[in-house]
Motif scaffolding. Sequence first.
Motif, PDB file in Angstrom:
ATOM      1  N   TRP A   1       0.835  -1.214   0.000  1.00 50.36           N
ATOM      2  CA  TRP A   1       0.000   0.000   0.000  1.00 50.36           C
ATOM      3  C   TRP A   1       0.860   1.251   0.000  1.00 50.36           C
ATOM      4  O   TRP A   1       0.587   2.211  -0.718  1.00 50.36           O
ATOM      5  N   LYS A   2       1.896   1.247   0.847  1.00 45.73           N
ATOM      6  CA  LYS A   2       2.722   2.447   0.996  1.00 45.73           C
ATOM      7  C   LYS A   2       3.503   2.734  -0.285  1.00 45.73           C
ATOM      8  O   LYS A   2       3.602   3.898  -0.711  1.00 45.73           O
ATOM      9  N   SER A   3       4.048   1.700  -0.900  1.00 46.91           N
ATOM     10  CA  SER A   3       4.766   1.885  -2.161  1.00 46.91           C
ATOM     11  C   SER A   3       3.846   2.470  -3.225  1.00 46.91           C
ATOM     12  O   SER A   3       4.220   3.392  -3.961  1.00 46.91           O
ATOM     13  N   ALA A   4       2.621   1.942  -3.295  1.00 49.86           N
ATOM     14  CA  ALA A   4       1.654   2.449  -4.277  1.00 49.86           C
ATOM     15  C   ALA A   4       1.298   3.906  -3.976  1.00 49.86           C
ATOM     16  O   ALA A   4       1.136   4.719  -4.898  1.00 49.86           O
ATOM     17  N   GLN A   5       1.182   4.247  -2.685  1.00 52.17           N
ATOM     18  CA  GLN A   5       0.889   5.634  -2.304  1.00 52.17           C
ATOM     19  C   GLN A   5       2.012   6.560  -2.730  1.00 52.17           C
ATOM     20  O   GLN A   5       1.760   7.653  -3.270  1.00 52.17           O
ATOM     21  N   TYR A   6       3.260   6.157  -2.488  1.00 52.39           N
ATOM     22  CA  TYR A   6       4.394   6.982  -2.908  1.00 52.39           C
ATOM     23  C   TYR A   6       4.336   7.236  -4.412  1.00 52.39           C
ATOM     24  O   TYR A   6       4.498   8.373  -4.882  1.00 52.39           O
ATOM     25  N   ARG A   7       4.115   6.191  -5.174  1.00 51.73           N
ATOM     26  CA  ARG A   7       4.097   6.331  -6.635  1.00 51.73           C
ATOM     27  C   ARG A   7       2.895   7.155  -7.093  1.00 51.73           C
ATOM     28  O   ARG A   7       3.013   7.991  -7.992  1.00 51.73           O
ATOM     29  N   ARG A   8       1.747   6.926  -6.462  1.00 51.60           N
ATOM     30  CA  ARG A   8       0.516   7.615  -6.841  1.00 51.60           C
ATOM     31  C   ARG A   8       0.624   9.122  -6.613  1.00 51.60           C
ATOM     32  O   ARG A   8       0.039   9.923  -7.352  1.00 51.60           O
ATOM     33  N   THR A   9       1.354   9.510  -5.568  1.00 49.37           N
ATOM     34  CA  THR A   9       1.487  10.935  -5.226  1.00 49.37           C
ATOM     35  C   THR A   9       2.771  11.555  -5.776  1.00 49.37           C
ATOM     36  O   THR A   9       3.105  12.689  -5.454  1.00 49.37           O
ATOM     37  N   GLY A  10       3.490  10.802  -6.603  1.00 51.89           N
ATOM     38  CA  GLY A  10       4.685  11.326  -7.244  1.00 51.89           C
ATOM     39  C   GLY A  10       5.910  11.372  -6.360  1.00 51.89           C
ATOM     40  O   GLY A  10       6.933  11.950  -6.744  1.00 51.89           O
ATOM     41  N   ARG A  11       5.828  10.772  -5.169  1.00 52.76           N
ATOM     42  CA  ARG A  11       6.978  10.760  -4.265  1.00 52.76           C
ATOM     43  C   ARG A  11       7.925   9.602  -4.595  1.00 52.76           C
ATOM     44  O   ARG A  11       7.537   8.642  -5.252  1.00 52.76           O
ATOM     45  N   SER A  12       9.133   9.722  -4.106  1.00 53.90           N
ATOM     46  CA  SER A  12      10.093   8.628  -4.245  1.00 53.90           C
ATOM     47  C   SER A  12       9.652   7.460  -3.375  1.00 53.90           C
ATOM     48  O   SER A  12       9.326   7.644  -2.196  1.00 53.90           O
ATOM     49  N   ASP A  13       9.629   6.273  -3.941  1.00 55.63           N
ATOM     50  CA  ASP A  13       9.208   5.076  -3.212  1.00 55.63           C
ATOM     51  C   ASP A  13      10.342   4.609  -2.303  1.00 55.63           C
ATOM     52  O   ASP A  13      11.332   4.049  -2.764  1.00 55.63           O
ATOM     53  N   ARG A  14      10.188   4.834  -1.008  1.00 56.71           N
ATOM     54  CA  ARG A  14      11.238   4.442  -0.078  1.00 56.71           C
ATOM     55  C   ARG A  14      11.471   2.937  -0.080  1.00 56.71           C
ATOM     56  O   ARG A  14      12.593   2.467   0.110  1.00 56.71           O
ATOM     57  N   PHE A  15      10.406   2.175  -0.298  1.00 54.38           N
ATOM     58  CA  PHE A  15      10.554   0.722  -0.252  1.00 54.38           C
ATOM     59  C   PHE A  15      11.168   0.151  -1.521  1.00 54.38           C
ATOM     60  O   PHE A  15      11.396  -1.054  -1.613  1.00 54.38           O
ATOM     61  N   ALA A  16      11.449   1.018  -2.499  1.00 52.33           N
ATOM     62  CA  ALA A  16      12.222   0.585  -3.654  1.00 52.33           C
ATOM     63  C   ALA A  16      13.706   0.498  -3.306  1.00 52.33           C
ATOM     64  O   ALA A  16      14.496  -0.040  -4.082  1.00 52.33           O
ATOM     65  N   ARG A  17      14.063   1.050  -2.153  1.00 53.10           N
ATOM     66  CA  ARG A  17      15.448   0.957  -1.675  1.00 53.10           C
ATOM     67  C   ARG A  17      15.556  -0.287  -0.795  1.00 53.10           C
ATOM     68  O   ARG A  17      14.950  -0.346   0.279  1.00 53.10           O
TER      69      ARG A  17
END
Length: 364
Positions: free
Chosen positions: A195-211
């Motif tokens: 959910w959090k990764s999708a939220q980051y991407r949906r709002t244009g933020r850097s996906d922290r969980f991609a790290r």
Amino acid sequence: MNISVYRPGELTAADRAAWSALQSRAVEDGSPQLANPFLAPEFALAVGRCRHGARIAVVREEGEPVAFFPYQRSPMGVGRAIGLGVSDAQGLIHRPGFQWDARELLLACGLSVWEFDHLVEGQKPFEVGASGSYGSPVVDVEQGFDSYLAALRKQSPKFTRTTLAKERKLGRDVGEVRYVHDERDPAVLRTLIGWKSAQYRRTGRSDRFARPWISHLVEQLFHTRSASFAGLLSVLYAGGRPVAAHFGLRSGPVLACWFPAYDPAFAKYSPGLVLHLRMAEGAAAAGMAYLDLGRGEKAYKNSLKTRELSVSEGWVTRHHPVALGHRVRRAPVRALRNTVLARPELFERADRLLKRMGRFRAGS
């Protein structure tokens, strides 16, 4: 004053116990900010297992440890707060009345500069390098949840009434609403991360969980439990399925809020807000004093908070060319970001732009 530097895994059991003891006495010693779980040895050790360059300086007087300084060191001697970017409390953990010289500490650690973005209050030798201070909203529950809810009804009556009504509607429409304060199922943690990764991407933020190191750190902390510290996964269920969840850290009297998210399919019920009210209730039942919502201007934080702590950002330096280069490179970036965050009209434009970028990415 004697200063020794260790990799996190090299810290002795006696030193870890001394560090934990300083934290457990922090409130009665008059330094409650040092009780934050991001300043706990468990957090530093977990970061050390996920990132290279993590170090801990132990300050001793007459052979006894009196202070602990966790930090991250680059090969060039640039120092950053340990977990910088995901840590909401930073500084030196110390016994009451301990005084230190910031440049002497940096020299012993092999650092030309130490950068921080959530320096807690009471760190005067570091505060001289602060470029700004910011509020970190807090939810006080030491007097019990009923007392907090009564205060919330008074300061935010419409918010409180609407949120509780949405919780009841969620139960009617979807099924029984159930809250679990300490969920131990790792599958639910994976759901939250998704959910959090999708939220980051949906709002244009850097996906922290991609790290990978951040994902690994959260997994490590989820499985970390001691008498004084634990990773805490809290979940709101409706009709037997999770609709909102939060992963944070518990240490002594503090629940540090960290990664909240919800299932967008249930957005009209504001499950994230309902979850935060239940987290406050669960923290109060567990005998905790407050929830630290973390630095950052968010509408939900302003609605939930009862007061604010103060955290600072900036850096302390020695006279060294590497320190000068680091400041020249980082200062404009920080200044621009803080200008945008401090001016609502700029923040709203930037937020809209990021969300458009997020929708573009999702469609590509």
